[in-house]
Structure formats: structure tokens, C-alpha cells
Design a protein around this motif. Structure first.
Motif, short mmCIF file in Angstrom:
data_model
loop_
_atom_site.label_atom_id
_atom_site.label_comp_id
_atom_site.label_asym_id
_atom_site.label_seq_id
_atom_site.Cartn_x
_atom_site.Cartn_y
_atom_site.Cartn_z
N GLN A 81 0.82 -1.23 0.00
CA GLN A 81 0.00 0.00 0.00
C GLN A 81 0.85 1.27 0.00
O GLN A 81 0.36 2.35 0.34
N LYS A 82 2.12 1.13 -0.37
CA LYS A 82 3.01 2.28 -0.16
C LYS A 82 2.56 3.53 -0.91
O LYS A 82 2.71 4.65 -0.43
N VAL A 83 1.95 3.34 -2.07
CA VAL A 83 1.50 4.53 -2.82
C VAL A 83 0.37 5.23 -2.06
O VAL A 83 0.39 6.46 -1.88
N LEU A 84 -0.55 4.42 -1.59
CA LEU A 84 -1.67 4.99 -0.83
C LEU A 84 -1.17 5.72 0.41
O LEU A 84 -1.59 6.84 0.73
N ILE A 85 -0.25 5.05 1.09
CA ILE A 85 0.28 5.64 2.32
C ILE A 85 1.00 6.95 2.03
O ILE A 85 0.80 7.95 2.73
N ALA A 86 1.79 6.93 0.96
CA ALA A 86 2.53 8.15 0.62
C ALA A 86 1.56 9.30 0.36
O ALA A 86 1.76 10.41 0.85
N TRP A 87 0.50 8.99 -0.38
CA TRP A 87 -0.44 10.06 -0.70
C TRP A 87 -1.16 10.56 0.54
O TRP A 87 -1.32 11.76 0.72
N SER A 88 -1.59 9.65 1.40
CA SER A 88 -2.30 10.14 2.58
C SER A 88 -1.34 10.85 3.53
O SER A 88 -1.73 11.79 4.21
N ALA A 89 -0.08 10.41 3.52
CA ALA A 89 0.90 11.08 4.37
C ALA A 89 1.02 12.56 4.00
O ALA A 89 1.13 13.42 4.87
N VAL A 90 0.95 12.83 2.71
CA VAL A 90 1.04 14.23 2.27
C VAL A 90 -0.04 15.05 2.95
O VAL A 90 0.21 16.14 3.47
N PHE A 91 -1.26 14.48 2.99
CA PHE A 91 -2.36 15.26 3.57
C PHE A 91 -2.26 15.34 5.09
O PHE A 91 -2.62 16.35 5.69
#
Lengths: 591, 312
Positions: free
Chosen positions: B21-31
Motif C-alpha cells: 500500500q506504499k503509494v496509498l500511504i505516501a499520498w495520505s501522508a502528504v495530507f
């Protein structure tokens, strides 16, 4: 949605945090540059004195920024001829920015909050805030260094001492009301009840000495001439009297009672010293104040006072005066002087729309002190160098050179042969064509560069012949007057504006050694009870004074006003002013 | 291996799962980071409200004064007035902009000529894109003693003397409300219009068969159909109640109507920025936020209790 509210608060606090960080940075940056002034002083002296005699190559010209806590007209910085000439002589091109659409306090507050400062700043009433932030460069070392003799000699040591803040340093210097040589004294750059020259002419130049006579004349004129024409021949209704109440400029409605009682412009209070120790008197509550507002109320009901006076903004006001349909108002000359160019351009000056000042009092036979003879030393504000300035030495040298006679002439007179001519006696003069040219907004933007908030002298030039400022050149002054004004001056046997006003001729600094008290009250902030009271009194008067004028029942409205006014604890303010007055009196006795 | 199979539904966080899920995590981390930096970190600035904050001494070295600033705030008659103004103008704005938007959306929906409907809609939401400085300029001109309103009133003999609209405190709130309604009705109607279009046409047909006229359909189909939207928007806008505005009041206000025109935001500006009392400004801001949150929570729980739609 709650996020949104939070964010607003958050953004507010965030910006302050950021700014605190930036400020810390500024503070550090300031120290080395200050050191540079002392340790490498001798080197820079050599450089600057060399540069003084030669012109600076355009590549070496440094751009600096300046913010004035005053509205003004921007010139085409970078494309202005005289600005470039001055830059060649001084090595600095100064980009001026003026106050727009905000109060000074807001503008300075935002500058402080943003943490980005111009190189030079005139903070107006916000000077003390800038000092408290610690973002101003102390002048002492520079003044004592001897490298900037013009600045050092700009004030006497005793006068410079008055600029010292509580930490013992000087951070700014006021650039106005500093007379060199003999004062020429043609202008009345103070407050007055003004009236259009044509109104006086219509009534065969009567003696107008009191408020009642003034309004009586306005009423009669307005009844006989209800309409007038603007520059384009459009018919307009006459507005017999208007009164500005916008923001800090509400002094136009507010402070007349002190003058009507014959006192000079101490601004926030009257100082009564008739046969006793100087005592602070509140001019807001005197019988004269009540009579003055009752009179305005009476005239408002008669339709003599402008219906929109309470809500008009400064721009509306200037627009009205420029249209030529306002017969009179109470104001400081510098607050509306720009309309003279507009009247000239529109050809309304020859119709007698220029204003002449009247020295009114509440009762006949009283002395008046509307005109201040002698320089008013306003230590509350002035030009300052900020810690953001990368090269304070250059900034001080620039300020210093502003006082050189040739640069003074460039700033205020312009280029010889283009903006003024010199007669066989060395007297500067302008032809009507030149006068029209230098009144043209486009020409002013592209050619003239007054740097009007930088150090300057009034009075007479080094040549002993000419006035430093064209409007103070007696011959120029009289020649420049439009025909109706000349007739008016002749009719009253006056040579200049102060003659018309007929104020008591006295050096105010000798007779009122504490003068002006407003230099203290202008810098009050809400950290003291007196300051809180002063702020609240201001808010209260802002609301109530126009209400009084528009009241249907003046007596009851006056009582309501007085009740609201007492609620602001004016006594806190007055006793603080008394303390300052006592301090000034004692300091003067010590000298 | 068997373990993961057994708990497949719950998805245990393993390194492998994270990698997947690293892509998802990276994106939510931004927010999350964005939210932290811009929404939560600045809350540290609330400390200012409890000290005598000076820029020079900064957040950590300013004198601690506890609740003194709040005491000053609530003993200041001006602040009490300012709360009243903000609250009243906010309520007026909310009620009238919501009502007019709903009515306008329904009226537009009843339009038969599609082209005319489009034209009306476009014209109606144009004012939304004007900045307040322009709107207040128009109002100032229209309502001045030589403005069109006074001229009309005089021409029709309704008044003898011009009405000084901006000098009458009683007229200030209506003028502000009118300005909001004029500016936002068309824009706000868009969301209701789209809610109306999502109503199942079968319901209208059924209503017609049952003998409902236009009015009956509006009352029994359209309004109930957009009720959830209305309630959600209402709850969300309740949080904005105290954001009654800054520009309008700042630009239209003057000394005469100051006592009814100043809002909390203007108070924060005058004390926080002009008087350099950041502590007092922050205290006023905190008060505003806390009250706004409280209003949202209350509105939400009322909605919950009455079994309506709600935010959380």
C-alpha cells in the motif's frame, strides 16, 4: 467547516510565529552591520567623500525601498529623470511606496507581522511600534561619526536629544518644519476653516471672525447661488460645508474647539497656563465644544452641512473639493493641498474655487492661534533606517546628501531651464507654462522626484535669495496665485496666508515650551491605562461626533454622548498627559 | 501463512502489506503532514493568548499573564457588542441566503424554456465572482445621497429628503444581508439545483398520477428530496456563523454605524494588528473558534436526535 475557522486562527498565529522567527534573524543581521559602522568607519569615510564630488556610474547605483505611512502619489520609479539625476549624485535610487486603503497602524502592523521591512521607513504613528520591535537602526553612531555633517547639523544636540527613546538612542528624525535661513512664511500649512475665494468676493470681502459669521456667509451665498458648474460645464448643487470624519482624519470635525478657544494645536488637549501652572484641559467637553457641535447641528438641519459628511471616505472628500462645489470646510492645509493642481488643471482656479483660511474663534474679539509661528518639532515620527537595510552607511549618506543644496533644488524646484528659470538677480521663477507643466500628473510622475518624506529644509536656500520650496518663494507665491486669490489678498491687505489668518505672532516654542502635546499622545499604545482610554475615546468620538451633528434633538444627544464619553475613562488619559506636561515643563526649566 | 489467511478480513499490518500500500500511504501522508503543519502546528500560537506577547521576546519568553487577556476581552463593552453584531449578521446572512437560494433553485427548476433557464442561472451567479470591494463600491454609489436609490425614491415622491442610508445604524444589517443575498443567491442555488436533478423522475410521475399539481409536487417531492442537502449544508454553514464577514463591514462601515458594523474579525484587526496586541487578537480568535465548534456540535446533535442527516 470548523477547520476553516480554526485555520483562520491558525494562519494568524502561524504568521506571527514565522514572523517571530524572521525577526530573530533580523536582530542578528543588525549587529554586524552596526559593527561595520564603527570598526571600518574610516574606510567608508574615504569612499563616501570621494563619491560626493563625482557622479556614480549607473551600474553602481543601489536600489533601496521606502515606505511612508502616509498616502502619496507614486512616481515612475526607475523611469524618472530627476530620480536618476539624484541617483547619479548619491548612488541610491529610492523606490517609494505609500499608504493605500489602510490606516497607518494597520499598515505598520502588517509590515511587522510579515517581517519584511523596506530599507527606509516613515512609520508615522507606528514609529513607536517599529522601535518596540527592535527593527530600527540607531542613528547615534552615524551622527557622531562626523561623516554625515548635514544630518548631524540638521538639528541641534538638544533637539536631537528629544528624539531619544527610552533606551537612550535616536531611531528616526522628523523631516518637516525645519527652517534654514530666514523663514519665508507664505504658507499656512496648518488647520483653519477654509472658504472659497469667490464666496468672500461675492460679499465684498467681509471681516469673518467667528463661527457664526462664517456659517451666516455660507448660508447667504448658498441661498443666492444654489448651483455651480464643474470643469466640463455640468451643473452641480452647491455643498456649502462639508466635514471629513474618515478614520484618523476625523480631526477635521474633532479638534476645532481648541482653536475656537484661541489655543494652538496641541492636538489632543488644551494646555491652560493662564497665570498658573500649565494644566491639561480636555477640549472635548468645554462649553465651546458644545456650542461648536450645536452650531454644526443647526447648520445640518438647515441643509448647509453636506448630507454625506459622516460616511464619506477621504477619496470622496478630495473628489468633492476638486469639483469646486464645496464652499468651505475645516481641515489642515496639507490634508487637501493636492486639490490645487486639480483646480488649476480644470480651470476652476480662475473662478475663485481656491480656498483661503480664516482664523475663527467662538466669540468675537478673541486671539487666535490657528497658525503656528516657529517650527514644530515633532519627535513622534520621522524617517528611519531598518535593520533590513544591507548598507546602512550608504543609506545615511543618501539621507545626508538629500540636504545638499543642489539636491534640494533638484527635488523641489526641478531642473534649471526646464522647471524653473533664473533671473538676473539669481532669483528662481516659473512662467505660467512651466507652472502648468509641473502641475501635470504625468509630467510629475516621469520627471519630478520630490522624495517628500526625506530630510528637507524650509526657509531660504544657501544662496540667501531663494526659498527652498517653490511655494514659499514670495515672488513665485504671489505670481502663482490665481486672479481671484490675488484680489482677495489685496482686499484684506495680506501678503500671504498667515496674514489672512491673523494669528497671534509668537514663537510657539518660546511661549509654549511643551508644544506640541500631540507628539506624546500620537505614540500612546494600549499598554497603559491612559493609552487604553485614548483609544476608546477616539472610538467613542468617531461614532458620536457625526451623530451629534445629525441629531434631531441635540441636547439629549449631547447628554448621551457625554455619558458614553465618560465611560471611556478620559481621566486616565488626561492625568497621563498631565504627567508628560509636567515632565516637559521640568525638562525645559532644567535647560 | 495460515495466520494471514485466518485474519484476512482485518488485514494485519505487516511489512508486506505496507509495501503493497506504499503509494496509498505516501499520498495520505502528504495530507496528514499538510494538516499537521497548517492546522495543528499553528495552534501552538494559542499560547499567545495567555501571555503578554511581544515580538521581541517571542512565544517562549513573553510574560505569562494567564487569563488576563480574556478578562479584558469580556469586560470590554465593545467586544460584547462585536459578538452580538457578528452573531446577528451571521444569522441573518445564513437564514436569508439559504432561503433565497432554495426558493430560487425551485423556481429555476420550474422554468420550462431551457435556454431562458440557462441565461437566468448564468446571470444570477455572476455576482459571486465579484470581489467585495466592487460590490461595496456599487452599494456605496447606489445608496449615496445622489445615488440611484435616493433619486428614485425622490422621483416617486416617497421621501422628501434624501435618506442617508449608511448613517442609520438600523439599516446596516439589512444592507449587509441584502448584499450577501444579491451576491450569493445564484451561486448557492447551484447545489440545490443539482440536488433537485438527482431526484428520481418516477416520483414526479407518481405524484402527477395521484393528481398533484405543480405546487403539490414542489411540496411533496422536491422539498423532501432536497431536505438532506439542506440540512447538511445548514449544519456546515452553522460553523461559519461567526465568519459573518470582514470585508463588507470593513468597507461599508463608518464612524456612525461602528457600534453595529464591527465584527470579531475587525476587532482582531484593530487590536491585534493596529494596536500590536497579538495576545488580545489571539484571545478573540480562540473565542471565535471555540464557539464555532460548539455551534457545529450542537447543531449536529440536534440533527441526530431528530433523526435527520448529520455530519458526524
Amino acid at each position: 467547516m470548523k477547520n476553516k475557522t480554526m485555520k483562520k486562527v491558525a494562519a494568524f498565529s502561524m504568521s506571527t510565529v514565522l514572523m517571530a522567527a524572521t525577526l530573530a534573524g533580523c536582530g542578528q543581521a543588525a549587529a554586524p552591520s552596526g559593527d561595520a559602522g564603527t570598526t571600518t568607519g574610516s574606510d567608508t569615510t574615504a569612499q563616501t567623500s570621494d563619491a560626493g564630488s563625482e557622479t556614480v556610474a549607473s551600474g553602481d547605483i543601489v536600489d533601496m525601498t521606502f515606505f511612508a505611512g502616509m498616502p502619496g502619489t507614486e512616481i515612475n520609479s526607475g523611469n524618472n529623470e530627476i530620480q536618476d539625476m539624484i541617483a547619479e549624485k548619491t548612488g541610491v535610487r529610492l523606490k517609494e511606496t505609500w499608504l493605500t486603503g489602510q490606516t497607518v497602524a494597520e499598515a505598520i502592523g502588517s509590515i511587522i507581522a510579515s517581517g519584511t521591512y523596506p530599507d527606509l521607513i516613515d512609520g508615522g504613528d507606528g514609529c513607536a511600534d517599529l522601535y518596540n520591535e527592535g527593527v530600527l537602526v540607531p542613528w547615534d553612531e552615524y551622527l557622531e561619526s562626523g561623516k554625515y555633517p548635514n544630518l548631524t547639523n540638521y538639528y541641534t544636540p538638544a533637539e536631537w536629544d528629544q528624539f531619544r527613546q527610552d533606551d537612550g538612542h535616536i531611531y528616526w528624525c522628523n523631516v518637516f518644519q525645519n527652517t534654514k535661513g530666514a523663514p519665508t512664511g507664505t504658507a499656512h500649512n496648518d488647520e483653519a476653516f477654509w472658504i472659497q475665494a469667490r464666496v468672500l468676493e461675492w460679499d465684498n470681502y467681509p471681516e469673518i471672525k467667528t463661527l457664526d459669521q462664517y456659517f451666516d456667509l455660507l448660508e447667504r451665498y448658498a441661498a443666492a447661488n444654489p448651483k455651480t458648474q464643474d470643469a466640463n460645464g455640468n451643473e452641480m448643487d452647491i455643498i456649502p460645508y462639508t466635514c471629513l470624519c474618515d478614520d484618523w482624519r476625523y480631526f477635521c470635525i474633532e479638534n476645532a474647539p481648541q482653536f475656537l478657544d484661541g489655543y494652538p494645536n496641541d492636538g489632543s488637549v488644551i494646555v491652560d497656563f493662564d497665570g498658573k501652572d500649565p494644566t491639561i484641559v480636555d477640549y472635548n467637553t468645554t462649553p465651546t465644544a458644545k456650542r461648536y457641535f450645536a452650531k454644526l447641528n443647526e447648520e445640518y438641519k438647515k441643509g448647509i452641512v453636506d448630507k454625506d459628511f459622516g460616511t464619506q471616505k477621504y477619496d470622496d472628500y478630495i473628489q468633492k473639493l476638486s469639483n469646486g462645489n464645496v464652499l468651505g470646510m475645516c481641515d489642515q492645509y496639507w490634508d487637501f493641498q493636492q486639490i490645487n493642481d486639480a483646480l488649476l488643471t480644470a480651470g476652476l482656479d480662475v473662478q475663485g474655487c481656491n480656498y483661503v483660511p480664516l482664523g475663527l474663534t467662538i466669540d468675537p474679539g478673541m486671539e487666535n492661534r490657528w497658525h503656528t509661528y516657529g517650527d514644530t518639532l515633532n519627535t513622534a515620527s520621522g524617517i528611519a533606517v531598518t535593520t533590513s537595510c544591507a548598507d546602512p552607511d550608504l543609506a545615511f549618506s543618501f539621507l545626508d546628501k538629500m540636504l545638499d543644496q543642489d539636491i534640494m533644488n533638484l527635488r523641489f524646484w526641478g531642473v534649471e531651464g526646464e522647471d524653473y528659470l533664473v533671473d538676473e538677480n539669481g532669483l528662481f521663477y516659473r512662467t505660467p507654462e512651466i507652472r502648468a507643466k509641473v502641475a501635470d500628473p504625468k509630467y510629475k510622475a516621469d520627471h519630478m522626484c520630490m522624495y517628500s518624506y526625506l530630510p528637507q529644509y524650509g526657509g531660504t536656500s544657501d544662496d540667501g535669495i531663494n526659498a527652498n520650496l517653490p511655494e514659499e518663494q514670495p515672488s513665485e507665491f504671489y505670481d502663482k496665485l490665481a486672479e481671484p486669490l490675488k484680489k482677495c489678498f489685496d482686499a484684506y491687505g495680506a501678503k500671504n496666508y498667515p496674514d489672512l489668518i491673523g494669528s497671534v505672532v509668537e514663537d510657539v516654542n518660546a511661549t509654549h515650551p511643551w508644544f506640541p502635546m500631540w507628539s506624546y499622545s500620537n505614540n500612546l499604545d494600549t499598554s497603559t491605562p491612559g493609552g487604553v482610554a485614548w483609544t476608546k475615546m477616539g472610538e467613542c468620538k468617531h461614532e458620536w461626533l457625526p451623530k451629534l451633528v445629525m441629531a434631531s434633538d441635540f441636547e439629549s444627544e449631547w447628554n448621551n454622548y457625554m455619558a458614553a464619553y465618560e465611560g471611556c475613562n478620559p481621566q486616565d488619559f488626561l492625568s497621563q498627559m498631565q504627567e508628560e506636561l509636567d515632565r516637559r515643563v521640568a525638562a525645559n526649566a532644567g535647560n | 501463512m495460515s495466520k494471514t489467511v485466518a485474519t484476512k478480513k482485518k488485514t494485519v499490518i505487516t511489512r508486506k502489506e505496507l509495501a503493497k500500500q506504499k503509494v496509498l500511504i505516501a499520498w495520505s501522508a502528504v495530507f496528514v503532514i499538510y494538516g499537521f503543519i497548517f492546522c495543528y502546528l499553528p495552534l501552538a500560537g494559542w499560547l499567545m493568548a495567555f501571555e503578554n506577547y511581544k515580538n521581541k521576546t517571542g512565544l517562549f519568553h513573553s510574560q505569562w499573564v494567564g487569563l488576563e487577556k480574556f478578562k479584558f476581552l469580556f469586560s470590554d463593552a465593545t467586544f460584547i457588542k462585536v459578538i452580538r453584531n457578528t452573531f446577528c449578521m451571521g444569522t441573518l446572512n445564513l437564514v436569508f441566503t439559504t432561503l433565497t437560494a432554495i426558493v430560487f433553485a425551485i423556481l429555476l427548476n420550474e422554468f420550462r424554456l431551457l435556454r431562458a433557464k440557462k441565461v437566468v442561472q448564468t446571470i444570477s451567479y455572476l455576482p459571486h465572482f465579484l470581489s467585495w470591494i466592487i460590490v461595496t463600491g456599487i452599494l456605496n454609489d447606489a445608496l449615496s445621497s445622489t445615488g440611484i436609490i435616493n433619486e428614485l425614491l425622490q422621483k416617486f415622491g416617497l421621501v422628501k429628503d434624501t435618506v442617508p442610508f449608511f448613517s442609520i445604524p438600523a439599516l446596516f444589517w439589512p444592507i449587509v444581508t441584502f448584499a450577501h443575498v444579491w451576491k450569493e443567491t445564484g451561486w448557492n442555488a447551484i447545489i440545490y439545483l443539482s440536488a433537485i436533478t438527482s431526484i428520481d423522475p418516477c416520483l414526479y410521475e407518481a405524484a402527477s398520477i395521484d393528481g398533484a399539481g405543480r405546487w403539490g409536487k414542489i411540496k411533496n417531492v422536491t422539498l423532501p428530496g432536497i431536505k438532506p442537502t439542506i440540512i447538511i449544508l445548514l449544519i456546515m454553514n452553522m460553523g461559519n456563523l461567526l465568519n459573518a464577514g470582514f470585508e463588507v463591514q470593513y468597507l461599508l462601515g463608518n464612524g456612525l454605524v461602528k457600534s453595529v458594523s464591527d465584527t470579531i474579525d475587525i476587532y482582531v484587526l484593530t487590536w491585534g494588528i493596529s494596536q500590536n496586541d497579538y495576545s488580545l487578537g489571539t484571545a478573540a480568535g480562540i473565542f471565535k473558534s471555540v464557539v464555532s465548534i460548539a455551534i457545529i456540535v450542537i447543531a449536529n446533535s440536534i440533527a441526530k436526535r431528530t433523526g435527520e442527516e448529520r455530519l458526524f
